[in-house]
Write a protein that holds these residues in place. Structure first.
Motif, PDB file in Angstrom:
ATOM      1  N   SER A  17      40.728  19.712  46.500  1.00  0.00           N
ATOM      2  CA  SER A  17      39.860  20.864  46.741  1.00  0.00           C
ATOM      3  C   SER A  17      40.695  22.105  47.057  1.00  0.00           C
ATOM      4  N   ARG A  19      39.793  26.472  48.288  1.00  0.00           N
ATOM      5  CA  ARG A  19      38.820  27.544  48.504  1.00  0.00           C
ATOM      6  C   ARG A  19      39.477  28.868  48.188  1.00  0.00           C
ATOM      7  N   TYR A  60      26.050  28.902  37.796  1.00  0.00           N
ATOM      8  CA  TYR A  60      27.338  28.259  37.537  1.00  0.00           C
ATOM      9  C   TYR A  60      27.476  27.903  36.067  1.00  0.00           C
ATOM     10  N   VAL A  64      31.326  23.401  35.841  1.00  0.00           N
ATOM     11  CA  VAL A  64      31.667  23.345  37.273  1.00  0.00           C
ATOM     12  C   VAL A  64      30.471  23.008  38.158  1.00  0.00           C
ATOM     13  N   PHE A  68      31.690  23.123  42.217  1.00  0.00           N
ATOM     14  CA  PHE A  68      32.080  24.422  42.784  1.00  0.00           C
ATOM     15  C   PHE A  68      30.881  25.050  43.489  1.00  0.00           C
ATOM     16  N   LEU A  81      34.922  30.997  46.607  1.00  0.00           N
ATOM     17  CA  LEU A  81      34.652  29.946  45.630  1.00  0.00           C
ATOM     18  C   LEU A  81      35.252  28.656  46.175  1.00  0.00           C
ATOM     19  N   GLN A  82      34.378  27.766  46.624  1.00  0.00           N
ATOM     20  CA  GLN A  82      34.818  26.460  47.082  1.00  0.00           C
ATOM     21  C   GLN A  82      34.847  25.537  45.876  1.00  0.00           C
ATOM     22  N   MET A  83      36.017  24.955  45.620  1.00  0.00           N
ATOM     23  CA  MET A  83      36.207  24.091  44.452  1.00  0.00           C
ATOM     24  C   MET A  83      36.549  22.688  44.940  1.00  0.00           C
ATOM     25  N   ASP A  90      40.544  22.499  35.063  1.00  0.00           N
ATOM     26  CA  ASP A  90      40.222  23.660  35.913  1.00  0.00           C
ATOM     27  C   ASP A  90      41.430  24.583  36.092  1.00  0.00           C
TER      28      ASP A  90
END
Length: 116
Positions: A17, A19, A60, A64, A68, A81-83, A90
């Motif tokens: 992850s 951010r 979105y 994603v 996301f 953007l939290q991934m 990606d």
């Protein structure tokens, strides 16, 4: 003068992850929708996520969805953007975007690399 400054990119393993943050200035942040785009090597820039001015609605890219999350803090003029569950596909430079009328404003971008 509009300024958009992205941060938070880096190297992460698949499944990890990150951010991303975009600090905005030079305009009334709370009045505008904001977006995140990305551009991978050899590919066109694509829309990743968009959030309305109040944060009440988000959209979105299919690629994603469910991984996301875009959010914003209007008190601090920042969009995030939290991934999660990152994939090698990606990997890209991620850009913050403000669109006002026909004008697009971009940050300098932040590199996200997903690799083992």
């Amino acid at each position: 003068q509009v300024q958009l400054v992205e941060s938070g990119g880096g190297l992460v393993q698949p499944g990890g992850s990150l951010r991303l943050s975009c600090a905005a200035s030079g305009f009334t942040f709370s009045s505008y929708a904001m977006s995140w785009y990305r551009q991978a090597p050899g590919k066109e820039r694509e829309l990743v996520a968009r959030i309305t001015s109040t944060g009440g609605s988000t959209n979105y890219a299919d690629s994603v969805k469910g991984r996301f999350t875009i959010s914003r803090d209007n008190a601090n003029n920042t969009v995030y953007l939290q991934m999660t569950r990152l994939k090698t596909e990606d990997t890209a430079v991620y850009y913050c975007n403000l669109r006002r009328g026909w004008n697009d404003n971009w940050g300098q971008g932040t590199q996200v690399t997903v690799s083992s």
